[in-house]
Scaffold this active site. Sequence first.
Site, PDB file in Angstrom:
ATOM      1  N   GLY A  78      18.714 -21.643   3.523  1.00 38.75           N
ATOM      2  CA  GLY A  78      17.870 -21.017   4.544  1.00 38.75           C
ATOM      3  C   GLY A  78      17.036 -22.010   5.322  1.00 38.75           C
ATOM      4  N   PRO A 107      13.546 -16.970  13.050  1.00 32.87           N
ATOM      5  CA  PRO A 107      13.635 -16.309  14.363  1.00 32.87           C
ATOM      6  C   PRO A 107      13.262 -17.247  15.515  1.00 32.87           C
ATOM      7  CG  PRO A 107      12.586 -14.839  12.774  1.00 32.87           C
ATOM      8  CD  PRO A 107      12.812 -16.142  12.067  1.00 32.87           C
ATOM      9  N   HIS A 157      50.381 -13.159  22.494  1.00 32.52           N
ATOM     10  CA  HIS A 157      50.709 -11.878  21.857  1.00 32.52           C
ATOM     11  C   HIS A 157      50.644 -10.721  22.861  1.00 32.52           C
ATOM     12  CE1 HIS A 157      50.317 -13.822  17.904  1.00 32.52           C
ATOM     13  NE2 HIS A 157      50.634 -12.691  17.311  1.00 32.52           N
ATOM     14  N   GLY A 197      49.358  -7.576  24.957  1.00 30.94           N
ATOM     15  CA  GLY A 197      48.522  -6.425  24.590  1.00 30.94           C
ATOM     16  C   GLY A 197      48.407  -6.229  23.093  1.00 30.94           C
ATOM     17  N   GLU A 240      25.543 -24.186  11.960  1.00 30.44           N
ATOM     18  CA  GLU A 240      25.396 -25.575  11.474  1.00 30.44           C
ATOM     19  C   GLU A 240      25.345 -26.561  12.632  1.00 30.44           C
ATOM     20  OE1 GLU A 240      27.159 -26.517   7.788  1.00 30.44           O
ATOM     21  OE2 GLU A 240      27.372 -24.408   7.225  1.00 30.44           O
ATOM     22  N   THR A 285      24.944 -26.068  17.055  1.00 27.95           N
ATOM     23  CA  THR A 285      25.833 -25.626  18.132  1.00 27.95           C
ATOM     24  C   THR A 285      26.627 -26.833  18.651  1.00 27.95           C
ATOM     25  OG1 THR A 285      24.142 -26.075  19.793  1.00 27.95           O
ATOM     26  CG2 THR A 285      24.178 -23.840  18.858  1.00 27.95           C
TER      27      THR A 285
HETATM   28  C1  LIG Z   1      26.921 -15.773  11.286  1.00 24.32           C
HETATM   29  C2  LIG Z   1      25.849 -16.795  11.185  1.00 24.32           C
HETATM   30  C3  LIG Z   1      25.608 -17.442   9.992  1.00 24.32           C
HETATM   31  C4  LIG Z   1      24.582 -18.365   9.869  1.00 24.32           C
HETATM   32  N1  LIG Z   1      24.324 -18.930   8.646  1.00 24.32           N
HETATM   33  C5  LIG Z   1      23.190 -19.690   8.504  1.00 24.32           C
HETATM   34  C6  LIG Z   1      22.786 -20.143   7.209  1.00 24.32           C
HETATM   35  O1  LIG Z   1      23.471 -19.877   6.189  1.00 24.32           O
HETATM   36  N2  LIG Z   1      21.641 -20.846   7.114  1.00 24.32           N
HETATM   37  C7  LIG Z   1      20.893 -21.140   8.194  1.00 24.32           C
HETATM   38  O2  LIG Z   1      19.864 -21.783   8.040  1.00 24.32           O
HETATM   39  N3  LIG Z   1      21.262 -20.753   9.444  1.00 24.32           N
HETATM   40  C8  LIG Z   1      22.389 -20.020   9.611  1.00 24.32           C
HETATM   41  N4  LIG Z   1      22.742 -19.580  10.866  1.00 24.32           N
HETATM   42  C9  LIG Z   1      21.928 -19.945  12.003  1.00 24.32           C
HETATM   43  C10 LIG Z   1      22.596 -20.913  12.977  1.00 24.32           C
HETATM   44  O3  LIG Z   1      22.704 -22.180  12.415  1.00 24.32           O
HETATM   45  C11 LIG Z   1      21.820 -20.868  14.287  1.00 24.32           C
HETATM   46  O4  LIG Z   1      22.089 -19.638  14.894  1.00 24.32           O
HETATM   47  C12 LIG Z   1      22.157 -22.012  15.203  1.00 24.32           C
HETATM   48  O5  LIG Z   1      21.693 -23.205  14.687  1.00 24.32           O
HETATM   49  C13 LIG Z   1      21.614 -21.803  16.614  1.00 24.32           C
HETATM   50  O6  LIG Z   1      20.272 -21.432  16.597  1.00 24.32           O
HETATM   51  P1  LIG Z   1      19.789 -20.176  17.448  1.00 24.32           P
HETATM   52  O7  LIG Z   1      20.640 -19.053  17.071  1.00 24.32           O
HETATM   53  O8  LIG Z   1      18.342 -20.027  17.264  1.00 24.32           O
HETATM   54  O9  LIG Z   1      20.119 -20.573  18.928  1.00 24.32           O
HETATM   55  P2  LIG Z   1      19.159 -21.343  19.960  1.00 24.32           P
HETATM   56  O10 LIG Z   1      18.635 -22.538  19.316  1.00 24.32           O
HETATM   57  O11 LIG Z   1      18.224 -20.382  20.558  1.00 24.32           O
HETATM   58  O12 LIG Z   1      20.237 -21.787  21.025  1.00 24.32           O
HETATM   59  C14 LIG Z   1      20.637 -20.997  22.164  1.00 24.32           C
HETATM   60  C15 LIG Z   1      21.451 -21.890  23.084  1.00 24.32           C
HETATM   61  O13 LIG Z   1      20.630 -22.928  23.598  1.00 24.32           O
HETATM   62  C16 LIG Z   1      21.218 -24.169  23.360  1.00 24.32           C
HETATM   63  N5  LIG Z   1      20.206 -25.177  23.142  1.00 24.32           N
HETATM   64  C17 LIG Z   1      19.124 -25.105  22.356  1.00 24.32           C
HETATM   65  N6  LIG Z   1      18.420 -26.226  22.412  1.00 24.32           N
HETATM   66  C18 LIG Z   1      19.066 -27.044  23.286  1.00 24.32           C
HETATM   67  C19 LIG Z   1      18.810 -28.345  23.789  1.00 24.32           C
HETATM   68  N7  LIG Z   1      17.795 -29.060  23.375  1.00 24.32           N
HETATM   69  N8  LIG Z   1      19.719 -28.866  24.654  1.00 24.32           N
HETATM   70  C20 LIG Z   1      20.770 -28.150  25.082  1.00 24.32           C
HETATM   71  N9  LIG Z   1      21.055 -26.916  24.618  1.00 24.32           N
HETATM   72  C21 LIG Z   1      20.189 -26.378  23.743  1.00 24.32           C
HETATM   73  C22 LIG Z   1      22.075 -23.955  22.125  1.00 24.32           C
HETATM   74  O14 LIG Z   1      23.089 -24.920  22.005  1.00 24.32           O
HETATM   75  C23 LIG Z   1      22.607 -22.572  22.384  1.00 24.32           C
HETATM   76  O15 LIG Z   1      23.717 -22.647  23.228  1.00 24.32           O
HETATM   77  C24 LIG Z   1      23.789 -18.683  11.008  1.00 24.32           C
HETATM   78  C25 LIG Z   1      24.037 -18.052  12.215  1.00 24.32           C
HETATM   79  C26 LIG Z   1      25.031 -17.097  12.312  1.00 24.32           C
HETATM   80  C27 LIG Z   1      25.239 -16.403  13.620  1.00 24.32           C
END
Ligand SMILES: Cc1cc2nc3c(=O)[nH]c(=O)nc-3n(C[C@H](O)[C@H](O)[C@H](O)COP(=O)(O)OP(=O)(O)OC[C@H]3O[C@@H](n4cnc5c(N)ncnc54)[C@H](O)[C@@H]3O)c2cc1C
Lengths: 379, 261
Positions: free
Chosen positions: A124, A128, A338, A340, A363, A365
Amino acid sequence: MNFSLTKEQELFQQMIKDFAEKEVKPLAAEVDDLERFPIETVEKMAKIGIMGIPIPKQYGGAGGSNVMYSMAVEELSAVCATTGVIVSAHTSLCAAPILEHGTEAQKQKYLPKLASGEWIGAFGLTEPNAGTDAAGQQTTAIEDGDNYIINGSKIFITNAEFAHVYVILAMTDKSQGTRGITAFIIEKGTPGFSIGKKEKKMGIRGSATCELVFENCIVPKENLLGKLSKGFGIAMKTLDGGRIGIAAQALGIAQGAIDETVKYVKERKQFGRPISAFQNTQFQLADMNTKTEASRMLVRKAAYKKDAKLPYSVDAAMAKLFAAETAMEVTNKAVQLHGGYGYTREYPVERMMRDAKITEIYEGTSEVQRMVISANMLK
Amino acid sequence: MKIVVCIKQVPDTTEIKIDPITGTLIRDGVPSIMNPDDKSGLEMALQLKDEKGAHVTVITMGPPQADLILREAYAMGVDRAIHLTDRKFAGADTLATSHALAGALRKIDFDLLITGRQAIDGDTAQVGPQIAEHLDLPQVSYLEDLKFDGDKTFTMKRHIEDGYQMLEVEAPCVVTVLSSANTPRYMNVGGIVDAYQKEVEVWGFNEIEVDEKDLGLKGSPTSVHKAFARGLKPAGELYEVGTDEAVGIIIKKLKEKFILN
Ligand SMILES: Cc1cc2nc3c(=O)[nH]c(=O)nc-3n(C[C@H](O)[C@H](O)[C@H](O)COP(=O)(O)OP(=O)(O)OC[C@H]3O[C@@H](n4cnc5c(N)ncnc54)[C@H](O)[C@@H]3O)c2cc1C
Ligand SMILES: Cc1cc2nc3c(=O)[nH]c(=O)nc-3n(C[C@H](O)[C@H](O)[C@H](O)COP(=O)(O)OP(=O)(O)OC[C@H]3O[C@@H](n4cnc5c(N)ncnc54)[C@H](O)[C@@H]3O)c2cc1C
């Protein structure tokens, strides 16, 4: 330079392909459709050692390599990406940081149970308001005698509902920013710790992604992982390793989509010919396969470097970036080939395309991977 | 209890290529697996080991590549692996194969010898029974299940054409097992990691107790008359007619083929 698998890796590949085909593939559509965590698969994997591949034998693991581990996540994900991420988060994000940063007592206590699959692990970091900007942690851990009192919440936590052990990050000193973040090991059932809302997702729908809630959660001091205030570094190192797992997951999804597509285009006839006879089909397949093989080389190289104890963080970032984008591109093409039928749930490529997307997000983006790669070039 | 299981490496395909001159199998380039009946026999041994404790040895006769199935057996949980390989064994038919295996088994102490019913490449189902004869041991073929009383007696369920036979047999004995007896376990990951650290004992002619004239091509009375791939049968003719007319057509066809006159 040698690109061949060792005999041991070949034997492992034979087993894991067989296991994936017979035990994992038959459940994939149902697990996705019902958003059901495949606990029976975890039990089967546990029995034969898949939940502890790179954990040393002295801690109850299989004593295998990271290359083997990446091959396992690849083959499992080729038939079911949900199963792939369960193993990846468990191994790379929970067992690995305990192995790398834990005290001997912590390793003795947690690793045998994790490696045997009796316990499932989770990690974790995300909150948010702290996603890509993981330094913006708002969860706090305040020292209180022999304990820390944790307050806050984590979101999007893989395996959350089914895990027994969680590695989590919290602010022990807000004034210090990233140098005030500390890692903790938290067990299921700790007073003040509960599982919150479960997400409804686009893909990897069988993996349980939930909120973790800490309300005056009391954690004994011996559960502090690594040193006080060193949590951010631990989290980043953990994600370096985790990216090999996710890159392998993406690679598996792409390979799975190719396997399905090759089968389909030979069977489907239009204009009196199998659609495999059209040059467009052939060229699409060639591109899909070439990029997927390139992903495989990057994944194996990153895993090899981790095994060889060489710096691998940039390699892992490249592997994840390329494999994730390839998975997205390949699954998109697979659905297109594939027609439709590919858009319906009758064929697995529909699920694979939904599953592929997450590999570009969690892990770190794809943008984050580009930051890691370029920062190393420009330093 | 000591158990020995005979395992054979076989090509994992029905498209076996055959050397047109010698009539023997060409194994190169064909993926190889542990013969399915043998794998079930091995599973049976490992279940006995899990339940009652046993020492399980696997033995194979085959070319150097057959080492792979011995490693696989280690990864499934066996305690000892023996690889019989020697130029003197080459070109063996079932009789010479069983002589070589029996020669090795004379050097091993066991209570139970398990073989598969038959190998998917040879399909003769002869080797197990032949070994039992060479060693003068009781044999039970076509096994579906086996229980051990912990002392000396096995209770066996033997598949026969229209049912089962239940038998009690005392150790030492030889059984041949069907692949339908169980679902073999997967290799264990830790077992795979260890499999190549463990020693596979390689035995040649000098390590076994057998008459040289019973081995290899010399000891093989079988000669291959002709080896050929079975052609595809053409689709049959379909008539949708009443019974009387159908009988008439069948009789006419049988006469055309001189089956009736
Ligand atoms: C199914 C799922 C499983 C997950 N499992 C885990 C888990 O086990 N443990 C855990 O800790 N987290 C987990 N996560 C969280 C995941 O790692 C985050 O969602 C991810 O790191 C992106 O953070 P965010 O969602 O807050 O997006 P944001 O940080 O809000 O990003 C939104 C967009 O803005 C871009 N962005 C943000 N900052 C910059 C910047 N400085 N420059 C350019 N672009 C930027 C991002 O690339 C993205 O495109 C999980 C998420 C999902 C959906
Ligand atoms: C003329 C002739 C020449 C041949 N030449 C060759 C040759 O040059 N090279 C070659 O590889 N094969 C050769 N073979 C084939 C091979 O020797 C036979 O397949 C072998 O004797 C086993 O017979 P089978 O497959 O019918 O086994 P079956 O009798 O159907 O097997 C029953 C069981 O016996 C055991 N068993 C059988 N063979 C072995 C083994 N080798 N090791 C351990 N356990 C075993 C297994 O448990 C098996 O399930 C030849 C066969 C013939 C007829």
